[in-house]
Structures are given as structure tokens and as C-alpha cells.
Enzyme design. Structure first.
Site, PDB file in Angstrom:
ATOM      1  N   TRP A  69       1.616   1.958  -3.370  1.00 47.68           N
ATOM      2  CA  TRP A  69       0.644   2.741  -4.149  1.00 47.68           C
ATOM      3  C   TRP A  69       0.894   4.238  -3.972  1.00 47.68           C
ATOM      4  CZ3 TRP A  69      -2.550   1.697  -8.039  1.00 47.68           C
ATOM      5  CH2 TRP A  69      -2.881   0.375  -8.285  1.00 47.68           C
ATOM      6  N   TRP A 128     -19.942  14.209 -19.111  1.00 46.17           N
ATOM      7  CA  TRP A 128     -20.238  14.509 -17.698  1.00 46.17           C
ATOM      8  C   TRP A 128     -21.461  15.417 -17.603  1.00 46.17           C
ATOM      9  CZ3 TRP A 128     -17.424  11.279 -15.148  1.00 46.17           C
ATOM     10  CH2 TRP A 128     -16.105  11.018 -15.499  1.00 46.17           C
ATOM     11  N   GLU A 154       0.853  -1.208   0.000  1.00 42.70           N
ATOM     12  CA  GLU A 154       0.000   0.000   0.000  1.00 42.70           C
ATOM     13  C   GLU A 154       0.884   1.253   0.000  1.00 42.70           C
ATOM     14  OE1 GLU A 154      -3.190  -0.021  -0.625  1.00 42.70           O
ATOM     15  OE2 GLU A 154      -3.024  -2.190  -0.687  1.00 42.70           O
ATOM     16  N   TRP A 184     -14.834  13.588 -12.379  1.00 41.17           N
ATOM     17  CA  TRP A 184     -13.983  13.199 -11.240  1.00 41.17           C
ATOM     18  C   TRP A 184     -13.200  14.381 -10.692  1.00 41.17           C
ATOM     19  CZ3 TRP A 184      -8.783  14.028 -11.756  1.00 41.17           C
ATOM     20  CH2 TRP A 184      -8.266  14.125 -13.046  1.00 41.17           C
ATOM     21  N   ASN A 229     -10.327   4.016   3.246  1.00 42.89           N
ATOM     22  CA  ASN A 229     -10.011   3.825   1.828  1.00 42.89           C
ATOM     23  C   ASN A 229     -11.133   3.141   1.055  1.00 42.89           C
ATOM     24  OD1 ASN A 229      -8.219   3.718  -0.543  1.00 42.89           O
ATOM     25  ND2 ASN A 229      -8.300   1.514  -0.163  1.00 42.89           N
ATOM     26  N   TRP A 285      -8.451   9.191  -7.838  1.00 47.87           N
ATOM     27  CA  TRP A 285      -9.690   9.599  -8.526  1.00 47.87           C
ATOM     28  C   TRP A 285      -9.684   9.095  -9.962  1.00 47.87           C
ATOM     29  CZ3 TRP A 285     -14.378  11.244  -7.206  1.00 47.87           C
ATOM     30  CH2 TRP A 285     -14.563  11.636  -5.885  1.00 47.87           C
TER      31      TRP A 285
END
Ligand code: FAD
Length: 481
Positions: A282, A310, A279, A363, A345, A386
Site C-alpha cells: 500500500w 463541504w 501493507e 479531507w 492505522n 485521506w
């Protein structure tokens, strides 16, 4: 006469231990001037959001107190870093300024301006590698770019072996006295009218000591069950180190080595620790993506998304921001965020997915809201995550995988205790209904004291319809390819 001082410019490593620039300055014979420049003027830097400004104020106070214990002051100034540091160097007759690198194009451009301003007045600059496990320039492919898929990226990082061992904190600092400094309050980082930071104050201990304590507690027990429990928002099963890492109150090298040490001491913890370190991977991956894509927060990494239809729906965006979508797991997350400056998360993923897919809202608007409200708002992890959820990013979740918020709630908050905590108007519903109150019979709603549509909203969009609408919108991209 004592030798001319060295200025240490604190940037995104607000700590004393494992601080390469501070360590080198303290090891020299020169006195040290420790400085922080609050720079909201250099156009290369993204302005901090409200929650990170609040965190920064606490972090600077903690750093100032820790420095005082070593005999030094934190000199706080405001303005464009090149101008402010040039001025400080002249005032203190410094011979050099040392700082830790921030491996992003904006902060590096600011540092380059600092270097040239100092060069003009014959003051040396020294830059030390810092905020990542590995500098992005060391992981280039044949096309000159870094890896865009996480698994091969992380394999390459692991193959490089352990990062350098963390440096100790200096035992003492010989400092320069009487250098004018702003008080932290003068930076006006904290909200006053209204003061919305009560929940943040009640939730967080900020600073290097707090970060070290949190890591030690996490490695002492919760990491054992991290792999199994990390997706559950109803138990505190993750480290909650992200904001500390964001401000460099703890370095990724320190986290890495402490975790590896714990795994060696307690083999039963090793699987949890490997997952935890991946993690951290990431975070590293997101920062490497940012290095290659400085406009990560504004540009779709997959250009096909530039044509995405959108919708502009201010009312729906406001309902999402306020935790009034009618999807309990999403509303719980958005209220947790507003109250504490953080969100679990798994819930971030579901809440982001509902905004982007069920509500078809760009987003970037969600990213901006998180940027303003998260205490860990990170220039790499926030936009990268995102874009991952939206499907427009590198190694992203495929767009057609639309989270079902009810199933996500039932799976990861099976007793509903997370929803009960943050959406108290649903607290009296049984676990079987709490993730879909609209499925309750009128009598069950009445017994729980809920007037659907009044005390708690009906779903802002029906899940099935929302899903179909999202897939239809996505199909327009494929036909326009
Ligand atoms: P742990 O599970 O204990 O993980 C350890 C560390 O690894 C974290 O502190 C963090 O630095 C890093 N990490 C964990 N998961 C991720 C991830 N998915 N991506 C990147 N790094 C990760 N994280 C941020 O630090 N800042 C952000 O602005 C941010 N925005 C996000 C936005 C969305 C839409 C989503 C889905 C995720 C976002 N994340 C962000 C990632 C993740 O949610 C947080 O890092 C995590 O919840 C922090 O909790 P923790 O420290 O207990 O994590």
C-alpha cells in the site's frame, strides 16, 4: 595529489546500508563528501510539517554519528539544492555528485535542476534507483498510466519477483577533511517555544540502527499474529516502521528481504509476513499514485467530488484536532497523534471518517493536520489514504460506507484499554460503556467521575444524524452527475 572527490547527496535515504549512491562512491577510488541539503526554497518540494522536521533533525544526527564511525563527516547545508550543490562541488573540486532517486515529480524536478547546474561547471551527475520496490515507469498500462486498483497492482509487483538484494554498508570511507557544515541545530528543525516534542522524544528512537532493531524485533515474534492483530490499537502488533521508511532509514528492499528470509526460516510466520508485505504494498501503491498525480494532496482523484458540499466549521475542526469530539476512539487517536506523532492505522481510518463524513469537513484539512503532526507524514500515503477514506480517491472506500465509531471501538479496543490510556477522564468507565459514555446512567457516570459535557464532551454530532447528513450530502453528487 589524491583524486577529486565524489559528493554523495543524501536525500530521502538517511542510512548507510543499501544506499546505492553511497555504495558506488565508496567503491570508487575517490574520496567521498557526504552531504545533506535542507531545501525549503525549491518550489517543487512540499514543505515538511512540524513532526517530520523534528524527526529529520534526529535522523540527521544519527546519520552524522554513523558516518563518523566510518571516518566521514556529514556536510549539512541549507538552500536550493542546485545552488548549494554547485557551490559545494566548486569548493571541494568534486568530479561528480551521486544521489539516490526519489521517484516523485517534485524531487525529480529539483534533481534535474541540480544536474544542469552541475553540467554547467563540468561536474558529472549519477542517479541510482532507490526508494521504491519498483520504479513507477515500469508499471505502465496502455494509457501510459500506472494501475489505479490495488489488487492488480500488487499482483503485478509480486509477479516481478524479488527486488534486488540490499547492498552492504561500506566498511570505511575515505573522506575529504575540513568542509564547512552547519550544525543540525542551525537548521531550526526542532520546536523551542513552546517545546511540544517531549512526547516524541519519549516515544521514538530514530535512525538506521533503531530501524533495523525494530524490524528484527517485529520479525522475531509479533509478525506471527500480525494478520489477526494488526487492527487492534490496544496491543503493539504492527512494525511501527513507517517513519523510518519515510526518511529512508531503512529501504523497502531491506524490509522485503528480511521478511522473506523470516518466512523461509519459520513457515508458521508466512501468513503474517504476506499480509505485512502487502501493507508495504500500500505504501508502494500510494507512491505510484503520487507519481501519476503530483497534486494528490490537493485534487480529488474522482472529479465528481469537486462539487461536494463541504462545510466550513472551524470549531468542529478544532474539536477534532484536540481530541474533543465526544467519540472516545477518535479522541484517543487524536491525542495519541498529538503526544507521539503517530496513530494506529485503524484509528486513523475512523478519525478521518468522522471528520469527512460526520462533520462534512473537507479531507484536505484533515490531510494537512496529519501532514503537520505525523512523524511518518508521507507525500504519497497521507493524501492517498485521506482520499481513500473520503471516497474521492483511487480504489477508495465507497463514500456511503460510514464507520460507526462506537462499533469500531468495541470491536478493536474491546476492553477499552486504548481509550483509557489516551482519554484518562474516561478511565473509570467499564468496558461496556467506554466507547459510548453518553449511554451510561447518571449514577454510572458519577461513579466514574465524569460530568458529561464538562469533564468530557457529549458527541459533537449524533452518529445517526451525522450518517444521514453525510449520505444526503453524497446524494447531491449523484444527482449533479
Ligand atoms: P505496519 O502495519 O507495520 O505496516 C508496514 C508498513 O507498510 C508501514 O510502515 C507503512 O510503510 C506501510 N503501510 C501500512 N499500512 C499502510 C497504508 N494503509 N497505506 C500506506 N502504507 C501503509 N502511512 C504513512 O506511512 N504515512 C502517512 O502519512 C500516512 N497517513 C495516513 C492517513 C490516513 C487517514 C490513514 C487511514 C492512513 C495513513 N497511513 C500513513 C497508513 C498507515 O496508517 C501507516 O502506514 C501505519 O499506521 C504505520 O504503522 P506501522 O509502521 O506499524 O505499519
Amino acid at each position: 595529489m589524491s583524486s577529486p572527490p565524489i559528493i554523495v547527496w543524501f536525500r530521502e535515504s538517511l542510512r548507510l546500508s543499501d544506499h546505492p549512491a553511497l555504495y558506488a562512491a565508496a567503491a570508487s577510488v575517490a574520496p567521498v563528501v557526504c552531504s545533506y541539503v535542507y531545501d525549503q526554497e525549491s518550489p517543487e518540494l512540499r514543505r515538511l510539517g512540524g513532526a517530520t522536521r523534528w524527526w529529520l533533525a534526529q535522523s540527521l544526527r544519527a546519520l552524522g554519528a554513523d558516518l563518523q564511525a566510518l571516518g566521514a563527516d556529514l556536510v549539512v547545508r541549507r538552500g536550493p539544492a542546485a545552488k548549494v550543490l554547485g557551490q559545494l562541488a566548486r569548493e571541494t573540486k568534486a568530479r561528480a555528485v551521486f544521489w539516490n532517486d526519489v521517484a516523485q515529480s517534485g524531487p525529480r524536478a529539483v534533481a534535474a535542476n541540480v544536474e544542469s547546474a552541475l553540467g554547467e561547471i563540468d561536474v558529472a551527475s549519477r542517479v541510482f534507483p532507490d526508494d521504491l520496490l519498483i520504479d513507477p515507469s515500469k508499471l505502465r498500462g496502455k494509457d501510459g498510466r500506472g494501475p489505479r486498483v490495488f489488487t492488480p497492482f500488487w499482483k503485478r509487483v509480486l509477479a516481478l519477483g524479488d527486488p534486488p538484494k540490499p547492498l552492504p554498508r561500506p566498511a570505511r570511507l575515505s573522506s575529504v577533511s575540513v568542509v564547512a557544515s552547519l550544525a543540525i541545530d542551525e537548521l531550526a528543525l526542532e520546536p523551542t517555544r513552546p517545546d511540544w516534542a517531549g512526547g516524541l522524544r519519549a516515544t521514538w528512537q530514530v535512525g538506521e540502527r533503531a530501524a533495523q532493531g525494530r524490524l528484527a524485533r517485529f520479525l522475531d515474534a509479533p509478525v506471527r499474529t500480525y494478520a489477526a492483530n494488526r487492527d487492534r490499537p490496544d496491543v503493539e502488533s504492527t512494525s511501527r516502521l513507517s517513519a523510518h521508511l519515510r526518511f529512508g532509514e531503512i529501504s523497502p528492499r531491506q524490509v522485503w528481504h528480511a521478511a522473506r528470509f523470516a518466512a523461509a526460516e519459520r513457515p508458521a510466520f508466512a501468513p503474517g509476513i504476506d499480509k505485512f508485505l502487502s501493507e508495504l504494498g500500500w505504501r508502494e501503491f500510494s507512491r505510484h499514485l503520487l507519481y501519476d498525480n503530483p497534486d494528490l494532496a490537493t485534487r480529488n482523484l474522482q472529479p465528481s467530488f469537486n462539487a461536494f458540499p463541504w462545510t466550513q466549521d472551524g470549531a468542529a475542526l478544532a474539536a477534532w484536532q484536540r481530541g474533543r469530539t465526544g467519540y472516545p476512539i477518535v479522541d484517543a487517536g487524536m491525542r495519541e497523534l498529538w503526544h507521539t506523532g503517530s496513530m494506529h492505522n485503524r484509528v486513523r481510518m475512523v478519525a478521518a471518517s468522522v471528520l469527512v463524513k460526520h462533520l462534512l469537513i473537507d479531507w484536505r484539512l484533515g490531510e494537512q493536520w496529519f501532514w503537520d503532526t505525523l512523524v511518518d507524514a508521507d507525500p504519497g500515503s497521507n493524501p492517498a489514504s485521506w482520499q481513500w477514506v473520503a471516497g474521492s480517491g483511487a480504489d477508495a472506500a465507497p463514500y456511503f460506507r460510514v464507520f460507526n465509531p462506537m462499533l469500531q471501538g468495541e470491536k478493536f479496543d474491546s476492553q477499552g484499554s486504548y481509550v483509557r490510556r489516551w482519554v484518562p477522564e474516561l478511565a473509570r468507565l467499564p468496558a461496556a460503556l467506554i466507547h459510548q459514555p453518553w449511554a451510561a446512567k447518571p449514577l454510572e457516570l458519577a461513579e466514574a467521575g465524569i460530568a458529561l459535557g464538562r469533564s468530557y464532551p457529549a458527541p459533537i454530532v449524533d452518529h445517526k444524524q451525522g450518517r444521514e447528513r453525510a449520505l444526503a450530502a453524497y446524494a447531491t453528487l449523484r444527482t449533479s452527475d
